[in-house]
Design a protein around this motif. Structure first.
Motif, PDB file in Angstrom:
ATOM      1  N   LYS A 158      -0.574   8.098  -3.734  1.00 31.32           N
ATOM      2  CA  LYS A 158      -1.319   7.171  -2.882  1.00 31.32           C
ATOM      3  C   LYS A 158      -2.165   6.256  -3.774  1.00 31.32           C
ATOM      4  O   LYS A 158      -2.832   6.716  -4.702  1.00 31.32           O
ATOM      5  CB  LYS A 158      -2.217   8.012  -1.967  1.00 31.32           C
ATOM      6  CG  LYS A 158      -2.770   7.250  -0.836  1.00 31.32           C
ATOM      7  CD  LYS A 158      -3.353   8.187   0.219  1.00 31.32           C
ATOM      8  CE  LYS A 158      -4.326   7.378   1.043  1.00 31.32           C
ATOM      9  NZ  LYS A 158      -5.574   8.037   1.291  1.00 31.32           N
ATOM     10  N   LEU A 196       5.657   6.024  -6.588  1.00 31.06           N
ATOM     11  CA  LEU A 196       5.161   5.670  -5.248  1.00 31.06           C
ATOM     12  C   LEU A 196       6.138   6.007  -4.135  1.00 31.06           C
ATOM     13  O   LEU A 196       5.950   5.581  -3.006  1.00 31.06           O
ATOM     14  CB  LEU A 196       4.863   4.159  -5.211  1.00 31.06           C
ATOM     15  CG  LEU A 196       3.956   3.624  -6.325  1.00 31.06           C
ATOM     16  CD1 LEU A 196       3.844   2.102  -6.227  1.00 31.06           C
ATOM     17  CD2 LEU A 196       2.566   4.254  -6.234  1.00 31.06           C
ATOM     18  N   GLY A 200      10.372   2.394  -4.112  1.00 29.00           N
ATOM     19  CA  GLY A 200       8.998   1.888  -3.993  1.00 29.00           C
ATOM     20  C   GLY A 200       8.679   0.589  -4.711  1.00 29.00           C
ATOM     21  O   GLY A 200       7.537   0.122  -4.667  1.00 29.00           O
ATOM     22  N   ASP A 202       9.510  -2.475  -3.996  1.00 33.78           N
ATOM     23  CA  ASP A 202       9.101  -3.527  -3.042  1.00 33.78           C
ATOM     24  C   ASP A 202       7.602  -3.394  -2.782  1.00 33.78           C
ATOM     25  O   ASP A 202       6.875  -4.384  -2.703  1.00 33.78           O
ATOM     26  CB  ASP A 202       9.799  -3.360  -1.678  1.00 33.78           C
ATOM     27  CG  ASP A 202      11.294  -3.586  -1.713  1.00 33.78           C
ATOM     28  OD1 ASP A 202      11.806  -4.000  -2.761  1.00 33.78           O
ATOM     29  OD2 ASP A 202      11.942  -3.350  -0.678  1.00 33.78           O
ATOM     30  N   TYR A 203       7.171  -2.157  -2.660  1.00 27.63           N
ATOM     31  CA  TYR A 203       5.758  -1.871  -2.401  1.00 27.63           C
ATOM     32  C   TYR A 203       4.903  -2.348  -3.569  1.00 27.63           C
ATOM     33  O   TYR A 203       3.851  -2.958  -3.371  1.00 27.63           O
ATOM     34  CB  TYR A 203       5.613  -0.368  -2.166  1.00 27.63           C
ATOM     35  CG  TYR A 203       4.222   0.124  -1.808  1.00 27.63           C
ATOM     36  CD1 TYR A 203       3.402  -0.582  -0.927  1.00 27.63           C
ATOM     37  CD2 TYR A 203       3.736   1.320  -2.341  1.00 27.63           C
ATOM     38  CE1 TYR A 203       2.126  -0.110  -0.604  1.00 27.63           C
ATOM     39  CE2 TYR A 203       2.473   1.799  -2.013  1.00 27.63           C
ATOM     40  CZ  TYR A 203       1.680   1.077  -1.145  1.00 27.63           C
ATOM     41  OH  TYR A 203       0.431   1.544  -0.826  1.00 27.63           O
ATOM     42  N   THR A 204       5.375  -2.105  -4.806  1.00 30.85           N
ATOM     43  CA  THR A 204       4.646  -2.589  -5.987  1.00 30.85           C
ATOM     44  C   THR A 204       4.438  -4.103  -5.895  1.00 30.85           C
ATOM     45  O   THR A 204       3.343  -4.606  -6.173  1.00 30.85           O
ATOM     46  CB  THR A 204       5.439  -2.274  -7.285  1.00 30.85           C
ATOM     47  OG1 THR A 204       5.723  -0.881  -7.312  1.00 30.85           O
ATOM     48  CG2 THR A 204       4.658  -2.682  -8.519  1.00 30.85           C
ATOM     49  N   ALA A 206       4.236  -5.888  -3.282  1.00 27.19           N
ATOM     50  CA  ALA A 206       3.216  -6.157  -2.254  1.00 27.19           C
ATOM     51  C   ALA A 206       1.815  -5.846  -2.779  1.00 27.19           C
ATOM     52  O   ALA A 206       0.859  -6.556  -2.472  1.00 27.19           O
ATOM     53  CB  ALA A 206       3.510  -5.348  -0.998  1.00 27.19           C
ATOM     54  N   ILE A 207       1.694  -4.801  -3.593  1.00 30.67           N
ATOM     55  CA  ILE A 207       0.382  -4.441  -4.161  1.00 30.67           C
ATOM     56  C   ILE A 207      -0.122  -5.593  -5.044  1.00 30.67           C
ATOM     57  O   ILE A 207      -1.271  -6.025  -4.933  1.00 30.67           O
ATOM     58  CB  ILE A 207       0.473  -3.125  -4.971  1.00 30.67           C
ATOM     59  CG1 ILE A 207       0.840  -1.952  -4.055  1.00 30.67           C
ATOM     60  CG2 ILE A 207      -0.846  -2.839  -5.708  1.00 30.67           C
ATOM     61  CD1 ILE A 207       1.182  -0.655  -4.795  1.00 30.67           C
ATOM     62  N   HIS A 260      11.254  -1.747   1.852  1.00 33.46           N
ATOM     63  CA  HIS A 260      10.543  -0.471   1.882  1.00 33.46           C
ATOM     64  C   HIS A 260       9.416  -0.549   2.921  1.00 33.46           C
ATOM     65  O   HIS A 260       8.645  -1.519   2.931  1.00 33.46           O
ATOM     66  CB  HIS A 260       9.971  -0.176   0.495  1.00 33.46           C
ATOM     67  CG  HIS A 260       9.414   1.206   0.381  1.00 33.46           C
ATOM     68  ND1 HIS A 260       8.165   1.522   0.850  1.00 33.46           N
ATOM     69  CD2 HIS A 260       9.937   2.345  -0.119  1.00 33.46           C
ATOM     70  CE1 HIS A 260       7.948   2.811   0.626  1.00 33.46           C
ATOM     71  NE2 HIS A 260       9.009   3.323   0.043  1.00 33.46           N
ATOM     72  N   LYS A 262       6.490   0.601   3.314  1.00 33.76           N
ATOM     73  CA  LYS A 262       5.074   0.430   2.939  1.00 33.76           C
ATOM     74  C   LYS A 262       4.747  -1.006   2.512  1.00 33.76           C
ATOM     75  O   LYS A 262       3.589  -1.345   2.331  1.00 33.76           O
ATOM     76  CB  LYS A 262       4.738   1.358   1.762  1.00 33.76           C
ATOM     77  CG  LYS A 262       4.535   2.810   2.130  1.00 33.76           C
ATOM     78  CD  LYS A 262       4.023   3.516   0.886  1.00 33.76           C
ATOM     79  CE  LYS A 262       4.004   5.021   1.016  1.00 33.76           C
ATOM     80  NZ  LYS A 262       3.857   5.644  -0.319  1.00 33.76           N
ATOM     81  N   THR A 263       5.777  -1.799   2.315  1.00 31.51           N
ATOM     82  CA  THR A 263       5.585  -3.135   1.738  1.00 31.51           C
ATOM     83  C   THR A 263       4.825  -4.092   2.648  1.00 31.51           C
ATOM     84  O   THR A 263       4.087  -4.958   2.190  1.00 31.51           O
ATOM     85  CB  THR A 263       6.989  -3.754   1.462  1.00 31.51           C
ATOM     86  OG1 THR A 263       7.753  -2.785   0.752  1.00 31.51           O
ATOM     87  CG2 THR A 263       6.907  -5.021   0.665  1.00 31.51           C
TER      88      THR A 263
END
Ligand code: ADP
Ligand code: ASP
Ligand code: MG
Length: 418
Positions: A158, A196, A200, A202-204, A206-207, A260, A262-263
């Motif tokens: 997380k 992640l 993950g 795609d989420y990176t 977005a971060i 993903h 979470k994105t």
């Protein structure tokens, strides 16, 4: 600042890496964070290394060789000069990995997993960054583990948003091109590598977009954009030109694996548009996920999840399936990291479709049998259809063994036995 993300499929071979330069040249973007996944199916190959290492299996060296050969084959095509410094850089990373395999005594599967699979991204970004430089695309390689700080929930860490934001602002130069790893982070205390969650990267992206107030995120795919169904399983598909964040979150959550899940929320929070585009045809519009229109064109969307488990519970003592009973079920599902895809209950039975992602089904069943009469079906397929019309559902279920069906205003879910 814009964020680009290239997934495994886009850099599965030397041609793919060359195409990254083509995409960058064609789009002409100068201020970019480029997030990159492991090449091709290297994360799966490294998972085999993890399994063999923990089992102390003789096959470990073969699995390692697969990883080495794959990368060296790509290197040979990209850098014909064997004296090029990239060969030393990649062998250095592989040596680090082998060093870990020799020295680590840890039996903590999730911890060991993250320390090993992370080499997929460390190697891919090293290769891509060096190749871009070779092609006169100036860029800086960034170790994402100095930026994305997480808890120590290995394999599904997380993000600590506050620290991460500070680090990203501090470490990413506001101009020029930064190349960094998707999927990875590091925990606070000892700086051990974390990941992640599968897919993950795609989420990176977005971060980074969230923390840098990015102008947009583009994820480059082997498909023209988000389609109304996965082309691997449906022969006639339609490109979705525009989707709202809300609709995209629903599609991703139900299993449309092109994004993903979470994105989207970090992007929605700051209204940063997400473009899903084809790396084969970078000039094409692709899909824009953003504010406003729910779905353009308005069409039904089909999502399929294979290899699910349908579990049905009833009580052993004639009691009803009420909150106290169901409470235990959820506690165990959480404990065994089983993701629930669908729930249906009546007075005397409780059914759920779960994803056995971490191979914990047997342990969960032992627990459930202590308290319930348990029936289960493995290898079932879950279809989720958004905005459907009845004739489509009829066509989909014709000649199929439907185990369960659930319908709400915008969504129909059907479980079929293959
Ligand atoms: P990456 O290279 O970024 O890891 P993925 O392979 O994870 O890319 O995602 C692209 C794949 O997602 C496509 O090849 C396609 O088979 C699959 N996919 C699943 N659902 C959809 C959808 N609704 N639209 C487009 N592609 C989809
Ligand atoms: N390489 C990782 C995976 O295959 C992360 C990603 O590709 O997004 O799961
Ligand atoms: Mg992927």
């Amino acid at each position: 600042m814009k964020i680009f993300k290239f997934g495994g499929a886009s850099i599965k071979d030397a041609q793919g890496v060359k195409n990254v330069t083509t995409v960058l040249k064609k789009t002409g973007e100068k201020d970019l964070v480029v997030v990159i996944s492991a090449m091709g199916k290297m994360t799966n190959a490294l998972e085999e290394v993890v399994t063999a290492h923990l089992a102390k299996s003789d096959t470990l060296k073969d699995h390692l060789l697969t990883v080495e050969t794959y990368h060296y084959d790509i290197l040979k095509e990209l850098f014909p000069n064997k004296e090029h410094a990239i060969y030393k850089a990649v062998s250095g990373l592989l040596d680090q990995l082998k060093g870990f395999l020799t020295s680590s005594k840890s039996k903590n599967h999730a911890f060991v997993y993250d320390q090993i699979v992370s080499y997929g991204e460390l190697i891919s970004t090293t290769i891509v960054s060096t190749y871009l430089s070779e092609e006169n695309i100036k860029n800086t390689w960034l170790d994402v583990r100095g930026c994305i700080k997480t808890d120590d929930n290995y394999r599904d860490a997380k993000v600590d948003w506050e620290v991460t934001q500070k680090r990203i602002i501090d470490k990413v130069h506001p101009t020029g091109i930064t190349v960094t790893q998707g999927f990875l982070g590091a925990e606070h205390e000892n700086n051990f590598t974390t990941t992640l969650g599968r897919e993950g990267s795609d989420y990176t992206a977005a971060i980074f977009a969230y923390c840098l107030n990015g102008e947009s995120v583009t994820i480059w795919k082997d498909v023209p954009g988000v389609l109304n169904a996965d082309p691997r399983y449906f022969s006639k598909t339609q490109l979705l030109n525009k989707i709202s964040y809300r609709e995209a979150i629903e599609l991703a959550f139900y299993g449309a694996s092109v994004i993903h899940p979470k994105t989207l929320q970090p992007l929605q929070r700051k209204e940063i548009p997400l473009y899903v585009k084809s790396f084969y045809n970078p000039e094409d519009e692709g899909t824009c996920v953003g504010k406003g229109v729910t779905l353009d064109p308005k069409t039904s969307c089909f999502i399929l999840k294979k290899n699910q488990v349908l579990i049905s519970l009833s009580s052993l003592d004639f009691s009803f399936m009420m909150e106290d009973n169901i409470g235990d079920v959820f506690k165990w599902l959480h404990e065994y990291k089983m993701k629930v895809e669908l729930i249906q209950n009546s007075a005397i039975s409780f059914s759920m479709c779960v994803d056995n992602k971490y191979d914990k089904l047997d342990e969960l069943l032992v627990k459930l049998r202590e308290k319930f009469k348990v029936k289960w079906n493995e290898g079932v397929t879950l279809y989720t259809i958004r905005h459907s019309v009845p004739s489509e559902i009829k066509a989909l279920t014709r000649d199929r063994n439907v185990l369960l069906k659930q319908e709400s205003r915008d969504t129909v879910q059907i479980i079929v036995k293959n």
